[in-house]
Design a protein around this motif. Structure first.
Motif, PDB file in Angstrom:
ATOM      1  N   GLN A  58      49.943  28.347  35.310  1.00 58.91           N
ATOM      2  CA  GLN A  58      49.089  28.810  34.258  1.00 58.91           C
ATOM      3  C   GLN A  58      48.896  30.190  34.359  1.00 58.91           C
ATOM      4  O   GLN A  58      48.625  30.757  35.340  1.00 58.91           O
ATOM      5  CB  GLN A  58      47.604  28.196  34.229  1.00 58.91           C
ATOM      6  N   PRO A  59      49.197  30.968  33.148  1.00 60.15           N
ATOM      7  CA  PRO A  59      49.157  32.461  33.380  1.00 60.15           C
ATOM      8  C   PRO A  59      47.678  32.940  33.214  1.00 60.15           C
ATOM      9  O   PRO A  59      47.055  32.343  32.337  1.00 60.15           O
ATOM     10  CB  PRO A  59      50.015  33.008  32.052  1.00 60.15           C
ATOM     11  N   TRP A  60      47.371  34.178  34.041  1.00 58.14           N
ATOM     12  CA  TRP A  60      46.111  34.689  34.112  1.00 58.14           C
ATOM     13  C   TRP A  60      46.496  36.261  33.898  1.00 58.14           C
ATOM     14  O   TRP A  60      47.637  36.711  34.359  1.00 58.14           O
ATOM     15  CB  TRP A  60      45.597  34.529  35.215  1.00 58.14           C
ATOM     16  N   ILE A  61      45.885  36.819  33.208  1.00 58.82           N
ATOM     17  CA  ILE A  61      45.805  38.295  33.048  1.00 58.82           C
ATOM     18  C   ILE A  61      44.985  39.157  33.939  1.00 58.82           C
ATOM     19  O   ILE A  61      44.073  39.031  34.076  1.00 58.82           O
ATOM     20  CB  ILE A  61      45.493  38.839  31.401  1.00 58.82           C
ATOM     21  N   PHE A  62      45.657  39.973  34.755  1.00 63.04           N
ATOM     22  CA  PHE A  62      45.244  40.765  35.897  1.00 63.04           C
ATOM     23  C   PHE A  62      44.574  41.834  34.792  1.00 63.04           C
ATOM     24  O   PHE A  62      45.133  42.752  34.112  1.00 63.04           O
ATOM     25  CB  PHE A  62      45.977  41.501  36.502  1.00 63.04           C
ATOM     26  N   LYS A  63      43.205  42.219  35.127  1.00 60.65           N
ATOM     27  CA  LYS A  63      42.336  43.231  34.202  1.00 60.65           C
ATOM     28  C   LYS A  63      42.234  44.221  35.155  1.00 60.65           C
ATOM     29  O   LYS A  63      42.037  45.660  34.686  1.00 60.65           O
ATOM     30  CB  LYS A  63      41.066  42.702  33.911  1.00 60.65           C
ATOM     31  N   GLY A  64      41.990  44.403  36.737  1.00 56.51           N
ATOM     32  CA  GLY A  64      41.646  45.496  37.473  1.00 56.51           C
ATOM     33  C   GLY A  64      41.195  44.856  38.722  1.00 56.51           C
ATOM     34  O   GLY A  64      40.955  43.761  39.228  1.00 56.51           O
ATOM     35  N   PHE A  65      40.682  45.750  39.365  1.00 55.93           N
ATOM     36  CA  PHE A  65      39.957  45.645  40.683  1.00 55.93           C
ATOM     37  C   PHE A  65      38.514  45.890  40.633  1.00 55.93           C
ATOM     38  O   PHE A  65      38.200  46.701  40.196  1.00 55.93           O
ATOM     39  CB  PHE A  65      40.608  46.467  41.987  1.00 55.93           C
ATOM     40  N   GLY A  66      37.549  45.060  41.404  1.00 51.04           N
ATOM     41  CA  GLY A  66      36.370  45.011  41.298  1.00 51.04           C
ATOM     42  C   GLY A  66      35.679  46.386  41.833  1.00 51.04           C
ATOM     43  O   GLY A  66      36.391  46.859  42.719  1.00 51.04           O
TER      44      GLY A  66
END
Length: 905
Positions: A623-631
């Motif tokens: 399943q693909p997930w989009i990486f948005k950034g680091f917390g």
């Protein structure tokens, strides 16, 4: 003045000011030329003045030394009236320009710019100089050892010499790698090193008329290996096309290896080859042998009466295939394989015996027959067997290796190491490319034919004429059937460098722009009656293609003063430095909600980039997930990931590093029991290669660099593969396609196909292109580049005997697109080259076989009705045929080839 600038004026300013203060500017007419050109004149005049003064000072120094050794010696004054008169004239010319405010100001600005550049690169230059000094020292030592081995080839090489050559070769290789590393350190340092390289080329060209570029150095190493290491006295044949510089190379090799020019053959030997070895002579003292050019090179003597052997040398025989076959066979067989110091004799010597000189070498050259030039004479088989051969090519001229262009820059450089031409007339052209991910912009070389200044276009034209002469593809190949058939006309690099030297010395002073000068030279050269009419016409087309015709009016570009750094940066091998956007920076914080809780994160991480598709290694479904950034804050360092349903998860740094990976750009599904696979990165590479091969420059330049798909579009790709969409291509934005439509037609639908497998009757003739169809509107395409999936199978039977109105509904249900005209032209050509037949789109009266297709996404508007473009390959006319018909029409032979368009992020 910033911290990098020196405080106070440069000493050259003080010196000029001091020496010119008491010299009046005079009441002469107003100075000619722009302030920039006068500032260049001031620099050159000052250098000439300093050279003349040094001559006077050298004379005075000599006189002083004489007086010190002999107190009775009366010191003489310098009395050369020509030099003294020249010094006065130079002082007046310098003073006139120095007292012109604008000229002096620009002169100082130019000098200061050069000072600043030199200061910024000084640490790197010092390191480079250390490496260069070591490199030159090692190279000189190795060449000395080579010379010693060459002149003592009758003896075994001693162990120390062999160790020395091996160690020096290793050192030189290491230093060459260091050079390359230093050039990659920074664009500014690379530009400075490029300037030094061009300056060195100029000095070589001025001194010897030959430039040791990297390609010529590589040939030298191979020739040395043959003459010194192989050591069998087998003649070495330099084979290659006319104008590749075989004779100049042979002379330069001889000078470098033996310190003198080679012994060369005169034209008279082509009728009688025997005098080359020698001939009997008779005088009052009796008979003796006078040695010809080959005899002198072999023996180191001019005649048999010489008591001492002098050094022999390199013998060079040009156009070996032009000599009488029997005589050439006899000569070569008698020379080949003889060892230095061996006692030899020849029939021409009438019994006279001599020892073969240890520093003898035999180089020959020939333009041998080929498929392009079958009319040339070949070498006799017995001669060819005795020869070693080395293929010599023209100097390279590519974006990565612009050797010819750099040679041309050297020819334009004056003895003060300046190039006194506007940047616009000589520089390549660059396109600014923006990278919104890194927030940077950089420049890429515009490789489109006809781009750049006159000198860059001229270098590319010369290279293309050479390619045509060799029978290789060139800029005219897509549109001209005979573009690779120049039979006699070829531009010799030596000739074009002489043109540029003449321009620098004369035409430039007459304010003639470079394009006008080159256009005139090309017109005169191409118009020579010694060339066949076909050649003359084809060369005119090359000149027009590269926009080097004589302009209607002289071109007047504003003169610019080029600093050493700027001269070096003219070469496209110097990297272009990326620059940050000047716009406001992107936000450093963003917010997402996880289980109703607000989470701050950094949306601009360096690695991985925001928007990267990720998958968990243990997830079999991938399943693909989009990486948005680091917390940030309480969730510091955690990876923020979003699914295509909008679900947000946080992953700890350790787990993210260990368990997550970038989603593969390879997709694989099964259709009718067979695997259908798509490698997106491979597709991009293949698409770019196809565009470059067909000279679709803007298509190649505008392909996306970083390919990403949304999760929904990744699903779309997989669904397409399951339906048998087994071929793919990546296309640039629709506006790029539209403005290049004529180029697509010329380079794809009209261009001859040179590949194998296509019968003559299947070759292309000029396409039929209905004007309304050509100007039709494209539908259903994203604004930017996209992936196009299509089927290699036949046009689906379910689409035949159907109207476009019906097919539009059917395609929407299946989530298909129709093709557009640009897409059809691309796929038609691509499939021909892959299949080597026209089965992809060939029309047939047999409805079951016909591949005649509606281009459903190209519409011709006409009032309230809609008309659809249709296309096919016409076997009867051997051409692509494109026209239109009403959307309500159907035909058993006419269907619609489906496609799937996938937008990229």
């Amino acid at each position: 003045m910033n911290s990098e600038q020196r405080r106070g004026p440069h000493p050259i300013w003080e010196t000029i000011d001091q020496e010119m203060t008491n010299i009046p500017a005079g009441d002469k007419a107003e100075l000619q030329g722009s302030p920039e050109s006068r500032a260049e004149e001031l620099f050159a005049l000052w250098q000439d003045y300093r050279r003349a003064l040094r001559e006077v000072q050298a004379f005075a120094c000599t006189e002083e030394i004489k007086a010190q050794h002999d107190p009775r010696y009366k010191v003489q004054e310098f009395s050369n009236p020509a030099i003294l008169k020249k010094i006065e004239s130079l002082k007046n010319a310098i003073s006139e320009r120095w007292h012109d405010t604008k000229t002096q100001e620009l002169f100082k600005q130019s000098m200061q710019r050069s000072i600043n550049e030199e200061a910024r690169t000084r640490p790197g230059i010092r390191k480079v100089e250390e490496i260069r000094n070591s490199y030159e020292e090692h190279t000189a030592e190795r060449e000395q050892l080579y010379r010693e081995v060459f002149t003592h080839r009758g003896k075994d090489h001693d162990e120390l010499t062999q160790i020395g050559i091996a160690e020096l070769s290793a050192e030189i290789s290491t230093e060459e790698v260091k050079f390359e590393g230093m050039e990659r350190q920074s664009p500014e340092l690379a530009a400075r090193l490029s300037f030094e390289r061009i300056k060195d080329y100029r000095q070589q060209l001025t001194k010897d008329g030959f430039i040791w570029t990297p390609s010529r150095e590589a040939y030298f190493k191979k020739i040395i290996d043959h003459l010194v290491v192989v050591n069998q006295n087998r003649p070495l044949l330099l084979a290659g096309e006319t104008g590749t510089g075989k004779t100049r190379l042979a002379r330069a090799v001889s000078k470098r290896l033996t310190g003198k020019n080679p012994y060369e053959v005169g034209e008279e030997a082509k009728t009688d080859i025997r005098p080359l070895l020698g001939s009997r002579a008779l005088d009052a003292e009796g008979s003796y042998v006078t040695y010809g050019q080959l005899g002198q090179a072999v023996t180191g003597k001019e005649s048999s009466r010489d008591k001492e052997h002098h050094s022999g040398g390199i013998f060079y025989m040009d156009e070996m295939n032009g000599y009488p076959a029997d005589a050439l066979r006899s000569l070569v067989k008698q020379i080949s394989g003889r060892r230095p110091g061996e006692e030899i004799t020849f029939a021409a010597w009438a019994g006279q015996k001599e020892k073969m000189s240890p520093d003898f070498g035999f180089l020959g050259s020939a333009n041998l027959p080929s498929s392009k030039h079958p009319d040339r004479a070949d070498l006799p088989v017995e001669v060819a067997r005795e020869l070693a051969a080395l293929e010599i090519d023209y100097p390279p001229q590519t974006a990565d290796n612009p050797e010819l262009y750099e040679m041309m820059l050297a020819a334009l450089m004056d003895h003060n190491n300046r190039i006194r031409l506007p940047n616009e007339e000589i520089a390549p052209e660059y396109t600014e490319i923006a990278n919104t991910v890194t927030n940077e912009k950089h420049k890429e070389l515009n490789t489109e034919v006809g781009s750049g200044g006159a000198l860059w276009r001229f270098a590319n034209l010369v290279a293309d004429v050479q390619r045509s002469y060799k029978g290789e593809e060139n800029a005219l190949t897509p549109t001209e059937r005979d573009a690779s058939y120049l039979r006699a006309a070829v531009l010799d690099p030596g000739l074009v460098l002489s043109w540029l030297a003449a321009y620098r010395k004369s035409a430039l002073r007459q304010n003639i722009d470079l394009q006008s000068f080159l256009g005139e030279k090309l017109q005169t050269w191409a118009g020579q009656k010694i060339y066949p009419e076909e050649d003359r016409n084809l060369v005119k087309k090359f000149v027009a293609k590269f926009n080097l015709e004589i302009p209607d009016r002289p071109i007047r570009n504003k003169h610019t003063i080029l600093s050493p750094q700027e001269i070096g940066a003219l070469s496209p091998r110097v990297p272009r430095e990326a620059q940050a956007f000047t716009e406001a920076p992107q936000p450093t914080e963003a917010i997402v909600y996880v289980n109703g809780m607000e989470v701050l994160y950094n949306p601009n991480p360096n690695s991985p980039a925001s928007g990267t598709s990720m998958t968990k290694k243990s997830d079999n479904r991938k399943q693909p997930w989009i990486f948005k950034g680091f917390g940030l804050g309480n969730e510091q360092g955690k990876a923020v990931l979003e699914s295509d349903q909008g679900e947000i998860i946080l992953v700890s740094p350790a787990e993210f590093r260990r368990e997550w990976e970038t989603a593969s750009m390879t997709f694989s599904e099964r259709f009718e029991g067979k695997e259908v696979k798509l490698d997106v990165l491979e597709t991009r590479s293949a698409s770019e290669k196809f565009y470059k091969e067909h000279h679709l420059v803007e298509f190649a330049a505008n392909l996306p660099r970083d390919i990403k798909f949304s999760p929904a579009n990744e699903t779309k790709i997989r669904e397409a593969l399951k339906m048998g969409f087994d071929r793919a291509m990546i296309l640039p934005a629709v506006d790029i396609q539209g403005k290049n439509l004529d180029l697509l037609i010329d380079n794809l639908a009209n261009a001859e196909y040179s590949g194998g497998g296509v019968r003559p009757e299947d070759q292309y003739t000029k396409a039929y292109m209905d004007s309304s169809a050509k100007n039709s509107q494209i539908r259903n395409r994203p604004a930017k580049g996209y992936l196009l999936l299509y089927q290699s199978s036949e046009v689906p039977q379910e689409t035949k005997v159907k109207t476009p109105n019906y097919l539009e509904t059917l395609f929407k249900q299946k989530k298909w697109n129709g093709l557009t005209l640009p897409e059809y032209l691309l796929l038609q050509r691509k499939e021909l080259e892959q299949r080597q037949n026209h089965n992809f789109d060939a029309y047939s009266d047999n409805a079951a076989k016909s591949q005649w297709t509606w281009l459903l996404d190209n519409r011709v508007s006409s009032g309230s009705s809609s008309r659809v473009v249709i296309a096919s390959w016409s076997p009867g006319r051997h051409r692509v045929r494109v026209h239109w018909d009403d959307a309500g029409r159907s035909d058993a032979r006419l269907g619609a080839r489906p496609a799937v368009v996938v937008e990229m992020i």
